[in-house]
Write a protein that holds these residues in place. Structure first.
Motif, mmCIF file in Angstrom:
data_model
loop_
_atom_site.group_PDB
_atom_site.id
_atom_site.type_symbol
_atom_site.label_atom_id
_atom_site.label_comp_id
_atom_site.label_asym_id
_atom_site.label_seq_id
_atom_site.Cartn_x
_atom_site.Cartn_y
_atom_site.Cartn_z
ATOM 1 N N THR A 1 -55.051 6.434 -41.460
ATOM 2 C CA THR A 1 -56.386 6.965 -41.197
ATOM 3 C C THR A 1 -57.357 5.797 -41.040
ATOM 4 N N PRO A 2 -58.046 5.683 -39.896
ATOM 5 C CA PRO A 2 -58.911 4.519 -39.662
ATOM 6 C C PRO A 2 -60.064 4.435 -40.657
ATOM 7 N N GLU B 1 -61.838 -0.338 -35.019
ATOM 8 C CA GLU B 1 -61.302 -1.702 -34.956
ATOM 9 C C GLU B 1 -60.653 -1.921 -33.596
ATOM 10 N N TYR C 1 -56.700 -3.420 -33.352
ATOM 11 C CA TYR C 1 -55.514 -2.678 -33.763
ATOM 12 C C TYR C 1 -55.042 -1.750 -32.645
ATOM 13 N N TYR D 1 -53.581 2.135 -31.687
ATOM 14 C CA TYR D 1 -53.858 3.496 -32.153
ATOM 15 C C TYR D 1 -52.786 4.447 -31.629
ATOM 16 N N ALA E 1 -62.837 2.344 -29.056
ATOM 17 C CA ALA E 1 -62.353 2.470 -30.432
ATOM 18 C C ALA E 1 -63.298 3.345 -31.253
ATOM 19 N N VAL F 1 -62.219 6.953 -32.999
ATOM 20 C CA VAL F 1 -62.339 7.175 -34.434
ATOM 21 C C VAL F 1 -63.240 8.370 -34.712
ATOM 22 N N TRP G 1 -54.576 4.586 -36.845
ATOM 23 C CA TRP G 1 -54.118 3.226 -36.579
ATOM 24 C C TRP G 1 -52.596 3.215 -36.527
#
Length: 293
Positions: free
Chosen positions: A91-92, A96, A99, A101, A126, A130, A137
């Motif tokens: 879980t973000p 970011e 990274y 996804y 990103a 999110v 992630w």
């Protein structure tokens, strides 16, 4: 249990104190995650037969351990029940851009179908992903039945499958020369992003990628938001990661910095740029300054 393929001397020395030497599978040189994973899996399959193998990166900070064990048990159960490769999603904690996804698809048993992988998106994208709540992630953790791995490799990367078969049966004296000649991309690129048989489970633990300075800072920061190691003094400073092997490193009135003194070189960078510090490595190589790496 056998360790994943490792090639760096400090890791080898540390692991030999924890794992029987015959269970260490060592890479002659670094050739990326695809080669490391299929090499390790091929040797394990030759020694132990078909089963389920898990590939876990070493540069991650995970807590609590029980949450990791529960997540891994769920991934093993799902991989076995659905005859699929299972990836663990985090879980973000923030948007970011450094990274990868994975997009959460329809429910699949105790997990879900992975609809899409997105590698290092632009910051704006990103943030959008999110906010949607539909993305996790991608921590690069894979759980897979041996037969499924072999089948997927044969379909999507047959040359890698052939190399794995040779490595699994090859005497140790011949592995070095053969291994050095292998050229493949990451495991994600060679297989995971091509396969249609990828499921996911959500992690039940907190996770930090300590392969980056910012990830290390997030994992071990103190109450003031600083990570200070070695001969370091920090006054009126916050959200700083600083390390000095020997000389005194004094920081005053600064924030959001990475400062590392290794004796023969000093690194100073904004913490937000920690994912891009690898560019300095490339520049040092270009200038013929490999002694500072």
């Amino acid at each position: 249990m056998l360790a994943a393929a490792v090639h760096r001397a400090p890791f080898r020395r540390a692991l030999r104190g924890l794992i029987p030497a015959r269970n260490l599978i060592l890479e002659p040189v670094a050739r990326g995650t695809a080669v490391a994973i299929v090499y390790g899996a091929a040797v394990i399959r030759r020694r132990l037969g078909d089963g389920i193998v898990a590939a876990m990166p070493a540069d991650h900070f995970i807590a609590p351990a029980e949450g990791f064990r529960r997540t891994l048990a769920n991934a093993i159960r799902l991989a076995s029940q659905r005859d699929a490769i299972v990836v663990i999603g985090i879980t973000p904690a923030r948007a970011e851009s450094g990274y990868g996804y994975q997009k959460i698809g329809r429910k699949a048993g105790i997990g879900f179908k992975v609809e899409q992988f997105v590698e290092k998106p632009a910051q704006a994208r990103a943030e959008q992903m999110v906010r949607s709540g539909k993305y996790l992630w991608n921590a690069g953790m894979f759980v897979m039945p041996m037969q499924v791995l072999a089948r997927e490799m044969s379909e999507h990367c047959p040359s890698l499958a052939a190399a794995a078969a040779q490595l699994g049966a090859m005497p140790a004296s011949k592995i070095g020369a053969f291994y050095r000649g292998l050229k493949f991309n990451s495991f994600d690129r060679e297989l995971i992003e091509k396969s249609r048989n990828i499921l996911g489970v959500r992690a039940r633990f907190s996770w930090h990628d300590v392969g980056s300075w910012d990830g290390l800072w997030a994992a071990v920061r103190d109450k003031a938001g600083n990570v200070l190691r070695g001969n370091v003094i920090a006054m009126d400073s916050e959200r700083v990661l600083a390390h000095s092997d020997s000389r005194l490193l004094a920081l005053f009135g600064v924030s959001d910095l990475v400062v590392v003194d290794t004796g023969d070189a000093i690194l100073v960078a904004h913490r937000d740029q920690s994912q891009n510090i690898g560019r300095i490595t490339e520049e040092l190589k270009r200038r013929g300054l490999k002694q500072y790496l």
